[in-house]
Design a protein around this motif. Sequence first.
Motif, PDB file in Angstrom:
ATOM      1  N   VAL A  25       0.842  -1.201   0.000  1.00 29.24           N
ATOM      2  CA  VAL A  25       0.000   0.000   0.000  1.00 29.24           C
ATOM      3  C   VAL A  25       0.878   1.251   0.000  1.00 29.24           C
ATOM      4  O   VAL A  25       0.664   2.190  -0.781  1.00 29.24           O
ATOM      5  CB  VAL A  25      -0.950   0.013   1.214  1.00 29.24           C
TER       6      VAL A  25
ATOM      7  N   GLY B  48      -0.261  -2.906  -9.506  1.00 29.70           N
ATOM      8  CA  GLY B  48      -0.480  -1.604  -8.909  1.00 29.70           C
ATOM      9  C   GLY B  48      -0.460  -0.487  -9.940  1.00 29.70           C
ATOM     10  O   GLY B  48      -1.341   0.393  -9.950  1.00 29.70           O
TER      11      GLY B  48
ATOM     12  N   GLY C  76      -2.218  -6.842  -4.126  1.00 28.44           N
ATOM     13  CA  GLY C  76      -3.467  -6.349  -3.558  1.00 28.44           C
ATOM     14  C   GLY C  76      -3.269  -5.025  -2.847  1.00 28.44           C
ATOM     15  O   GLY C  76      -4.046  -4.077  -3.025  1.00 28.44           O
ATOM     16  N   GLY C  77      -2.210  -4.948  -2.031  1.00 32.11           N
ATOM     17  CA  GLY C  77      -1.903  -3.692  -1.348  1.00 32.11           C
ATOM     18  C   GLY C  77      -1.462  -2.610  -2.311  1.00 32.11           C
ATOM     19  O   GLY C  77      -1.849  -1.442  -2.177  1.00 32.11           O
TER      20      GLY C  77
ATOM     21  N   ILE D 251      -4.329  -0.807  -4.030  1.00 28.38           N
ATOM     22  CA  ILE D 251      -4.967   0.184  -3.159  1.00 28.38           C
ATOM     23  C   ILE D 251      -4.113   1.452  -3.088  1.00 28.38           C
ATOM     24  O   ILE D 251      -4.613   2.573  -3.225  1.00 28.38           O
ATOM     25  CB  ILE D 251      -5.179  -0.395  -1.747  1.00 28.38           C
ATOM     26  N   GLY D 252      -2.808   1.275  -2.890  1.00 29.91           N
ATOM     27  CA  GLY D 252      -1.904   2.416  -2.793  1.00 29.91           C
ATOM     28  C   GLY D 252      -1.864   3.249  -4.068  1.00 29.91           C
ATOM     29  O   GLY D 252      -1.872   4.486  -4.025  1.00 29.91           O
TER      30      GLY D 252
ATOM     31  N   TYR E  80      -4.240   3.441  -6.324  1.00 28.60           N
ATOM     32  CA  TYR E  80      -5.537   4.117  -6.483  1.00 28.60           C
ATOM     33  C   TYR E  80      -5.557   5.410  -5.668  1.00 28.60           C
ATOM     34  O   TYR E  80      -5.925   6.478  -6.175  1.00 28.60           O
ATOM     35  CB  TYR E  80      -6.663   3.187  -6.037  1.00 28.60           C
ATOM     36  N   LEU E  81      -5.147   5.324  -4.415  1.00 26.00           N
ATOM     37  CA  LEU E  81      -5.148   6.502  -3.548  1.00 26.00           C
ATOM     38  C   LEU E  81      -4.138   7.539  -4.020  1.00 26.00           C
ATOM     39  O   LEU E  81      -4.431   8.747  -4.051  1.00 26.00           O
ATOM     40  CB  LEU E  81      -4.830   6.084  -2.106  1.00 26.00           C
TER      41      LEU E  81
END
Length: 251
Positions: free
Chosen positions: A15, A56, A208-209, A212-213, A215-216
């Motif tokens: 993330v 990612g 997976g992490g 998310i990272g 995207y943010l």
Amino acid sequence: MLEPSTYLIMALIGVLTGFIDSIAGGGGLIMMPALLMTGITPIQALGTNKLQSMFGTSIATANYYRKGLFDIRPSLGKVALVFVGASAGVLAVQQLKPGMLGLIIPVLLMASAAYVLLSPRMTDEDAHVRLSARAYGPVGGAIGFYDGFFGPGTGSFFSTSLVALRGMGLTRATALTKLLNLTSNVASVLFFAIGGKIVWTLGFAIAGGAMIGNYLGSHTAMKFGAKVIRPLLVTLSLGLTAKLLWQYFSA
């Protein structure tokens, strides 16, 4: 066999590095030591890092594309050369020891940091084009080679070179960087997989992490633009430079 807690910890690190990568690049210099601490081999760490990074980066690339910050068709030439360069880099690193990069990488990162600090052109305004899109292709291919060979800092090299040579505003350069970085990641995963150098379960857990990272981080970059990208590029470049120099001279 890795402990279940290891997968969770690495996903959380994913993330953080995904957030950094989506804005400024360079998350690999956090991820790589973390991967090595799990006990996998250095070449497996390189391959596994590319797997998680590919997933990612795809999220950040899609976000920037949906906002219209880059067009795919005009970028196809650069994409092709980056793919070839990254493929060659992966093949090379599986034959050579990357220790010689220990002093070269800090020099490149310091140059990136100096440019970001000193150049008034590191803004969201487009500026004078120094290289045509075609002429920039070999530059992108060389950065792609580096990404396949080692990788950390690639996003910083893409974004600063696109600003300096293609005259792009920093947010647009960051967006196109994600497309080029995704290209080099796909090429790297392909050839690392052929060589059997990826720890798939660990890579998917981190991915997976990282998604998310990314995207943010990409939404943060689009919201705040150069105001957040420039300081993060400078901080990351200087921090990673200090880290690599310390590792090189203390070895």
